[in-house]
Scaffold this motif. Sequence first.
Motif, PDB file in Angstrom:
ATOM      1  N   GLU A   1       3.684  71.757 -43.126  1.00 31.53           N
ATOM      2  CA  GLU A   1       4.547  72.915 -43.385  1.00 31.53           C
ATOM      3  C   GLU A   1       5.082  72.858 -44.808  1.00 31.53           C
ATOM      4  O   GLU A   1       5.105  73.867 -45.523  1.00 31.53           O
ATOM      5  CB  GLU A   1       5.698  72.938 -42.371  1.00 31.53           C
ATOM      6  CG  GLU A   1       5.225  73.275 -40.965  1.00 31.53           C
ATOM      7  CD  GLU A   1       6.318  73.166 -39.918  1.00 31.53           C
ATOM      8  OE1 GLU A   1       6.413  74.065 -39.076  1.00 31.53           O
ATOM      9  OE2 GLU A   1       7.083  72.163 -39.922  1.00 31.53           O
TER      10      GLU A   1
ATOM     11  N   ASP B   1       7.414  69.463 -41.137  1.00 35.63           N
ATOM     12  CA  ASP B   1       6.464  68.361 -41.279  1.00 35.63           C
ATOM     13  C   ASP B   1       5.704  68.512 -42.599  1.00 35.63           C
ATOM     14  O   ASP B   1       5.899  69.477 -43.348  1.00 35.63           O
ATOM     15  CB  ASP B   1       5.564  68.215 -40.044  1.00 35.63           C
ATOM     16  CG  ASP B   1       4.533  69.322 -39.887  1.00 35.63           C
ATOM     17  OD1 ASP B   1       4.301  70.095 -40.840  1.00 35.63           O
ATOM     18  OD2 ASP B   1       3.938  69.408 -38.800  1.00 35.63           O
TER      19      ASP B   1
ATOM     20  N   VAL C   1       3.989  67.975 -31.720  1.00 35.82           N
ATOM     21  CA  VAL C   1       4.161  68.387 -33.114  1.00 35.82           C
ATOM     22  C   VAL C   1       5.577  68.957 -33.166  1.00 35.82           C
ATOM     23  O   VAL C   1       5.912  69.833 -32.370  1.00 35.82           O
ATOM     24  CB  VAL C   1       3.127  69.457 -33.506  1.00 35.82           C
ATOM     25  CG1 VAL C   1       3.401  69.982 -34.914  1.00 35.82           C
ATOM     26  CG2 VAL C   1       1.708  68.910 -33.391  1.00 35.82           C
ATOM     27  N   ALA C   2       6.405  68.454 -34.056  1.00 37.71           N
ATOM     28  CA  ALA C   2       7.817  68.858 -34.056  1.00 37.71           C
ATOM     29  C   ALA C   2       7.977  70.340 -34.418  1.00 37.71           C
ATOM     30  O   ALA C   2       7.356  70.827 -35.369  1.00 37.71           O
ATOM     31  CB  ALA C   2       8.605  67.995 -35.025  1.00 37.71           C
ATOM     32  N   TRP C   3       8.781  71.029 -33.626  1.00 31.87           N
ATOM     33  CA  TRP C   3       9.140  72.420 -33.945  1.00 31.87           C
ATOM     34  C   TRP C   3      10.129  72.383 -35.109  1.00 31.87           C
ATOM     35  O   TRP C   3      11.114  71.652 -35.064  1.00 31.87           O
ATOM     36  CB  TRP C   3       9.793  73.067 -32.722  1.00 31.87           C
ATOM     37  CG  TRP C   3       9.896  74.560 -32.801  1.00 31.87           C
ATOM     38  CD1 TRP C   3      10.595  75.274 -33.721  1.00 31.87           C
ATOM     39  CD2 TRP C   3       9.283  75.519 -31.934  1.00 31.87           C
ATOM     40  NE1 TRP C   3      10.455  76.620 -33.490  1.00 31.87           N
ATOM     41  CE2 TRP C   3       9.650  76.799 -32.394  1.00 31.87           C
ATOM     42  CE3 TRP C   3       8.457  75.421 -30.803  1.00 31.87           C
ATOM     43  CZ2 TRP C   3       9.224  77.978 -31.762  1.00 31.87           C
ATOM     44  CZ3 TRP C   3       8.044  76.585 -30.179  1.00 31.87           C
ATOM     45  CH2 TRP C   3       8.425  77.840 -30.665  1.00 31.87           C
ATOM     46  N   ARG C   4       9.872  73.150 -36.143  1.00 32.81           N
ATOM     47  CA  ARG C   4      10.755  73.116 -37.318  1.00 32.81           C
ATOM     48  C   ARG C   4      12.166  73.522 -36.928  1.00 32.81           C
ATOM     49  O   ARG C   4      12.367  74.427 -36.114  1.00 32.81           O
ATOM     50  CB  ARG C   4      10.211  74.020 -38.418  1.00 32.81           C
ATOM     51  CG  ARG C   4       9.886  75.415 -37.971  1.00 32.81           C
ATOM     52  CD  ARG C   4       8.694  75.908 -38.726  1.00 32.81           C
ATOM     53  NE  ARG C   4       8.411  77.320 -38.510  1.00 32.81           N
ATOM     54  CZ  ARG C   4       7.284  77.893 -38.917  1.00 32.81           C
ATOM     55  NH1 ARG C   4       6.372  77.187 -39.553  1.00 32.81           N
ATOM     56  NH2 ARG C   4       7.059  79.172 -38.704  1.00 32.81           N
TER      57      ARG C   4
ATOM     58  N   GLY D   1       6.883  82.058 -48.942  1.00 39.34           N
ATOM     59  CA  GLY D   1       6.663  82.602 -47.619  1.00 39.34           C
ATOM     60  C   GLY D   1       7.960  82.637 -46.838  1.00 39.34           C
ATOM     61  O   GLY D   1       8.933  81.964 -47.200  1.00 39.34           O
ATOM     62  N   ILE D   2       7.963  83.433 -45.793  1.00 41.16           N
ATOM     63  CA  ILE D   2       9.107  83.476 -44.887  1.00 41.16           C
ATOM     64  C   ILE D   2       8.720  82.700 -43.634  1.00 41.16           C
ATOM     65  O   ILE D   2       7.847  83.121 -42.879  1.00 41.16           O
ATOM     66  CB  ILE D   2       9.500  84.924 -44.552  1.00 41.16           C
ATOM     67  CG1 ILE D   2       9.918  85.658 -45.833  1.00 41.16           C
ATOM     68  CG2 ILE D   2      10.623  84.948 -43.516  1.00 41.16           C
ATOM     69  CD1 ILE D   2      10.175  87.140 -45.649  1.00 41.16           C
ATOM     70  N   MET D   3       9.344  81.540 -43.470  1.00 42.51           N
ATOM     71  CA  MET D   3       9.063  80.679 -42.329  1.00 42.51           C
ATOM     72  C   MET D   3       9.926  81.152 -41.166  1.00 42.51           C
ATOM     73  O   MET D   3      11.153  81.074 -41.225  1.00 42.51           O
ATOM     74  CB  MET D   3       9.397  79.238 -42.708  1.00 42.51           C
ATOM     75  CG  MET D   3       9.029  78.197 -41.685  1.00 42.51           C
ATOM     76  SD  MET D   3       9.676  76.560 -42.150  1.00 42.51           S
ATOM     77  CE  MET D   3       8.586  76.103 -43.489  1.00 42.51           C
ATOM     78  N   GLN D   4       9.304  81.630 -40.117  1.00 37.54           N
ATOM     79  CA  GLN D   4      10.048  82.197 -38.986  1.00 37.54           C
ATOM     80  C   GLN D   4      10.173  81.172 -37.852  1.00 37.54           C
ATOM     81  O   GLN D   4       9.535  80.125 -37.884  1.00 37.54           O
ATOM     82  CB  GLN D   4       9.334  83.476 -38.516  1.00 37.54           C
ATOM     83  CG  GLN D   4       9.293  84.543 -39.631  1.00 37.54           C
ATOM     84  CD  GLN D   4       8.388  85.727 -39.317  1.00 37.54           C
ATOM     85  OE1 GLN D   4       7.313  85.552 -38.798  1.00 37.54           O
ATOM     86  NE2 GLN D   4       8.834  86.926 -39.675  1.00 37.54           N
ATOM     87  N   HIS D   5      10.980  81.525 -36.851  1.00 40.37           N
ATOM     88  CA  HIS D   5      11.168  80.649 -35.674  1.00 40.37           C
ATOM     89  C   HIS D   5      11.643  79.250 -36.050  1.00 40.37           C
ATOM     90  O   HIS D   5      11.089  78.239 -35.569  1.00 40.37           O
ATOM     91  CB  HIS D   5       9.882  80.555 -34.847  1.00 40.37           C
ATOM     92  CG  HIS D   5       9.405  81.873 -34.297  1.00 40.37           C
ATOM     93  ND1 HIS D   5      10.257  82.889 -33.967  1.00 40.37           N
ATOM     94  CD2 HIS D   5       8.155  82.333 -34.022  1.00 40.37           C
ATOM     95  CE1 HIS D   5       9.559  83.909 -33.514  1.00 40.37           C
ATOM     96  NE2 HIS D   5       8.290  83.599 -33.540  1.00 40.37           N
TER      97      HIS D   5
ATOM     98  N   PRO E   1      12.871  93.017 -40.411  1.00 35.13           N
ATOM     99  CA  PRO E   1      13.101  93.107 -41.858  1.00 35.13           C
ATOM    100  C   PRO E   1      13.936  94.323 -42.250  1.00 35.13           C
ATOM    101  O   PRO E   1      14.750  94.263 -43.150  1.00 35.13           O
ATOM    102  CB  PRO E   1      11.687  93.225 -42.431  1.00 35.13           C
ATOM    103  CG  PRO E   1      10.787  92.666 -41.403  1.00 35.13           C
ATOM    104  CD  PRO E   1      11.458  92.879 -40.072  1.00 35.13           C
TER     105      PRO E   1
ATOM    106  N   TYR F   1       4.091  75.675 -47.717  1.00 32.45           N
ATOM    107  CA  TYR F   1       5.142  76.525 -48.269  1.00 32.45           C
ATOM    108  C   TYR F   1       5.598  76.030 -49.643  1.00 32.45           C
ATOM    109  O   TYR F   1       6.583  76.527 -50.192  1.00 32.45           O
ATOM    110  CB  TYR F   1       6.340  76.581 -47.314  1.00 32.45           C
ATOM    111  CG  TYR F   1       6.142  77.469 -46.098  1.00 32.45           C
ATOM    112  CD1 TYR F   1       6.533  78.817 -46.118  1.00 32.45           C
ATOM    113  CD2 TYR F   1       5.565  76.997 -44.933  1.00 32.45           C
ATOM    114  CE1 TYR F   1       6.362  79.636 -45.009  1.00 32.45           C
ATOM    115  CE2 TYR F   1       5.386  77.800 -43.812  1.00 32.45           C
ATOM    116  CZ  TYR F   1       5.791  79.120 -43.862  1.00 32.45           C
ATOM    117  OH  TYR F   1       5.603  79.932 -42.754  1.00 32.45           O
TER     118      TYR F   1
ATOM    119  N   GLN G   1      13.385  81.451 -46.429  1.00 27.30           N
ATOM    120  CA  GLN G   1      12.600  82.011 -47.534  1.00 27.30           C
ATOM    121  C   GLN G   1      12.242  80.892 -48.505  1.00 27.30           C
ATOM    122  O   GLN G   1      13.114  80.325 -49.159  1.00 27.30           O
ATOM    123  CB  GLN G   1      13.389  83.100 -48.264  1.00 27.30           C
ATOM    124  CG  GLN G   1      12.689  83.627 -49.521  1.00 27.30           C
ATOM    125  CD  GLN G   1      11.428  84.443 -49.235  1.00 27.30           C
ATOM    126  OE1 GLN G   1      11.510  85.507 -48.638  1.00 27.30           O
ATOM    127  NE2 GLN G   1      10.264  83.945 -49.649  1.00 27.30           N
TER     128      GLN G   1
ATOM    129  N   VAL H   1       3.513  72.271 -30.023  1.00 22.51           N
ATOM    130  CA  VAL H   1       4.648  72.382 -30.949  1.00 22.51           C
ATOM    131  C   VAL H   1       5.914  72.476 -30.101  1.00 22.51           C
ATOM    132  O   VAL H   1       6.101  73.432 -29.357  1.00 22.51           O
ATOM    133  CB  VAL H   1       4.504  73.622 -31.859  1.00 22.51           C
ATOM    134  CG1 VAL H   1       5.702  73.731 -32.799  1.00 22.51           C
ATOM    135  CG2 VAL H   1       3.205  73.559 -32.670  1.00 22.51           C
TER     136      VAL H   1
END
Lengths: 243, 243
Positions: B208, B205, B152-155, B185-189, B228, B212, B178, B123
């Motif tokens: 993902e 992608d 794999v592309a990093w979001r 879900g909370i997509m991090q990074h 948080p 989500y 969010q 990634v």
Amino acid sequence: MNATQQQIAWITQQVMQELAAQGSSRSETLDAPSAPLQVQVGISNRHIHLAREDMDILFGYGATLTRMKAVKQPGQFASEECVTLRGPKGEIKNVRVLGPLRPTTQVEISVADSFVLGVKAPVRMSGDLQDSPGIEIVGPKGSVKKASGTIVAWRHIHISPEDAERHALRDGMEVSIQAQGQRAGIMQHVVVRATQASVLELHVDVEEANAYGLRNGDLVNIITEQPPWLMFPLRRDCARWSS
Amino acid sequence: MNATQQQIAWITQQVMQELAAQGSSRSETLDAPSAPLQVQVGISNRHIHLAREDMDILFGYGATLTRMKAVKQPGQFASEECVTLRGPKGEIKNVRVLGPLRPTTQVEISVADSFVLGVKAPVRMSGDLQDSPGIEIVGPKGSVKKASGTIVAWRHIHISPEDAERHALRDGMEVSIQAQGQRAGIMQHVVVRATQASVLELHVDVEEANAYGLRNGDLVNIITEQPPWLMFPLRRDCARWSS
């Protein structure tokens, strides 16, 4: 530090002093488990559960499933048998039958599969098939057009009633999962299924696993569905709020 | 966080809310934007960027890409041209070439694709190809075996430097997203890419997006990468902490 940060620092200091002064009373108010509950990840690929009458049509009258590999939930197994799913837009071959047979045939696919097949499968808990779309199932001995039963599985945690009780979880409640790593994320709306003869396991599909960077057997932490700033250790009465 | 820290966090949050509710004093200490920054979702299917020398081999010397459809980022487009990816375990046909040509060939696949191909794609952010695995690329006029370039592309979020400045975001920082709905879900990074001539857009992608519950064009909220219990409204100095 700006004014707001200074305020926080001061408030924190006051609270720390107050807590320190309370001594033994702390253990009375917090009876939480010391560590968060961890659960092992189990990744489900697309699969199908068959009812007796469809098994008869697809594999021949009286045919039985051949056990290939046990899965983690007691009594369940992947069988040698596979079918083809055929939708209005395309078909998917080699979809494994999971045993044992069930009262109702149920097809569990991914969102990507639903586009390939051209079937608008809703995200549902197993068994919740009302108004779900149908699909054609093709086996070596025949095929059957189902009027309903195609879903994308709602992510869930299998747990025994005893383990659930111990960790303040109840059947039907929702929790969140913290996945770590490059694709870290908090997976919300994970339904707890507390049933007899269950083994603690998080069931997600392949797309969920890949999006959250999860592999079979990974351990992830369960966190309750509190707002983040109310994230106390798991406690009976906290858990009750989140239903 | 242990129980005491969580109590402190909670109390602090309560106090901060109280402070925030105190009317005019708020504008002095909190100059936050009133609404969270929303970003439109753009879903990337597997694709390839080609360098001139590989374009020559795959499509013939001097061949050019035929623009099929513009994508949201200015100047970028999906071309009519497709290639086949061939790995040690399998191949994937009809992989679209994205234009314009680039200095270096780069293959962007999903985690599921990496299993199909038998290629351990890491990634990574676009352009970060060091030690990434190679792959065979097959075109109508020839094929080429690349020694690296499969990821794999990093979001990430595309944003103009002006928009980034306005919302206290900086190139290279990470934020969270969010996602709402059944698969909330909370997509991090999620990495911020603040570059000239960018249009605000979240790139994820297909896996993902499906995990989500996101569709092309959906609007999602950006939240900063604070713990948080420190999740205040976006502020310049808060944003700076999260680098």
